[in-house]
Design a protein around this motif. Structure first.
Motif, PDB file in Angstrom:
ATOM      1  N   ASP A   1       0.844  -1.190   0.000  1.00 54.05           N
ATOM      2  CA  ASP A   1       0.000   0.000   0.000  1.00 54.05           C
ATOM      3  C   ASP A   1       0.887   1.251   0.000  1.00 54.05           C
ATOM      4  O   ASP A   1       2.113   1.153  -0.049  1.00 54.05           O
ATOM      5  N   THR A   2       0.279   2.411   0.089  1.00 58.29           N
ATOM      6  CA  THR A   2       1.043   3.665   0.013  1.00 58.29           C
ATOM      7  C   THR A   2       1.968   3.883   1.211  1.00 58.29           C
ATOM      8  O   THR A   2       2.920   4.650   1.126  1.00 58.29           O
ATOM      9  N   GLN A   3       1.709   3.173   2.331  1.00 59.45           N
ATOM     10  CA  GLN A   3       2.578   3.270   3.508  1.00 59.45           C
ATOM     11  C   GLN A   3       3.696   2.220   3.489  1.00 59.45           C
ATOM     12  O   GLN A   3       4.460   2.113   4.441  1.00 59.45           O
ATOM     13  N   GLY A   4       3.753   1.437   2.430  1.00 58.74           N
ATOM     14  CA  GLY A   4       4.796   0.422   2.316  1.00 58.74           C
ATOM     15  C   GLY A   4       4.469  -0.886   3.003  1.00 58.74           C
ATOM     16  O   GLY A   4       5.313  -1.773   3.104  1.00 58.74           O
ATOM     17  N   GLU A   5       3.222  -1.043   3.463  1.00 57.24           N
ATOM     18  CA  GLU A   5       2.786  -2.292   4.107  1.00 57.24           C
ATOM     19  C   GLU A   5       2.263  -3.249   3.041  1.00 57.24           C
ATOM     20  O   GLU A   5       1.616  -2.818   2.075  1.00 57.24           O
ATOM     21  N   PRO A   6       2.520  -4.569   3.214  1.00 59.69           N
ATOM     22  CA  PRO A   6       1.979  -5.522   2.241  1.00 59.69           C
ATOM     23  C   PRO A   6       0.450  -5.465   2.212  1.00 59.69           C
ATOM     24  O   PRO A   6      -0.185  -5.318   3.261  1.00 59.69           O
ATOM     25  N   LEU A   7      -0.103  -5.548   1.015  1.00 62.73           N
ATOM     26  CA  LEU A   7      -1.563  -5.605   0.877  1.00 62.73           C
ATOM     27  C   LEU A   7      -2.064  -6.907   1.489  1.00 62.73           C
ATOM     28  O   LEU A   7      -1.310  -7.885   1.582  1.00 62.73           O
TER      29      LEU A   7
END
Length: 173
Positions: free
Chosen positions: A65-71
């Protein structure tokens, strides 16, 4: 003696099945060719707490996602991946783990290393046998079971392990 015979039978059967499923393995691999690779490998905890690399066909793409967390998994699983998971064909590369003596056809499913400190002494029994492609917990509900029930069934398998129980589990699988 049971475990010695089981290990030998597992390795022979895994070798034969690897050869027999080679066309299917190649076809699946062709369907998965891409920049992220065909095989997914991940460290798991096996017999006597030893770490090993488990092999599966890759069913998800890497996406953040935009925060760099895996979807979430549901957004990363590919169409081919959904089919492979539904039919358990994504597990076929684990024949190699069995051939190498890291796994068995029947036993507790191998879990991630971060779960090790969470087991109580009974649940830790799951590492007194080789981890399996299928197991007692899988035929009693698989992912529908809560963690405690799964780990309890794994411990129960360890105390009851026998050739006939393995045959029963394989037949139910």
């Amino acid at each position: 003696m049971y475990y010695l015979i089981k290990d030998l039978a597992d390795r022979i059967l895994a070798g034969v099945l690897l050869i027999l499923t080679l066309p299917a393995l190649a076809l699946i691999a062709l369907c998965l060719v891409g920049k992220e690779g065909v095989i997914f490998k991940q460290q798991r905890v096996g017999y006597k707490g030893r770490l090993f690399w488990i092999y599966k066909f890759r069913t998800m793409r890497t996406a953040f996602d935009t925060q760099g967390e895996p979807l979430p998994d549901a957004k990363r699983v590919t169409r081919v991946g959904k089919f492979l998971r539904k039919t358990s064909l994504d597990e076929l590369p684990q024949f190699l783990n069995i051939l190498r003596g890291e796994m068995s056809f029947v036993g507790p499913r191998p879990l991630l290393p971060e779960y090790l400190p969470l087991y109580d002494s009974r649940q830790a029994k799951r590492h007194e046998v080789r981890q399996g492609l299928t197991g007692w917990a899988q035929i009693h509900g698989r992912n529908a079971l809560d963690w405690h029930s799964r780990l309890e069934l794994d411990a129960e398998y360890v105390t009851k392990a026998s050739f006939m129980l393995d045959v029963y589990i394989l037949a139910k699988t």
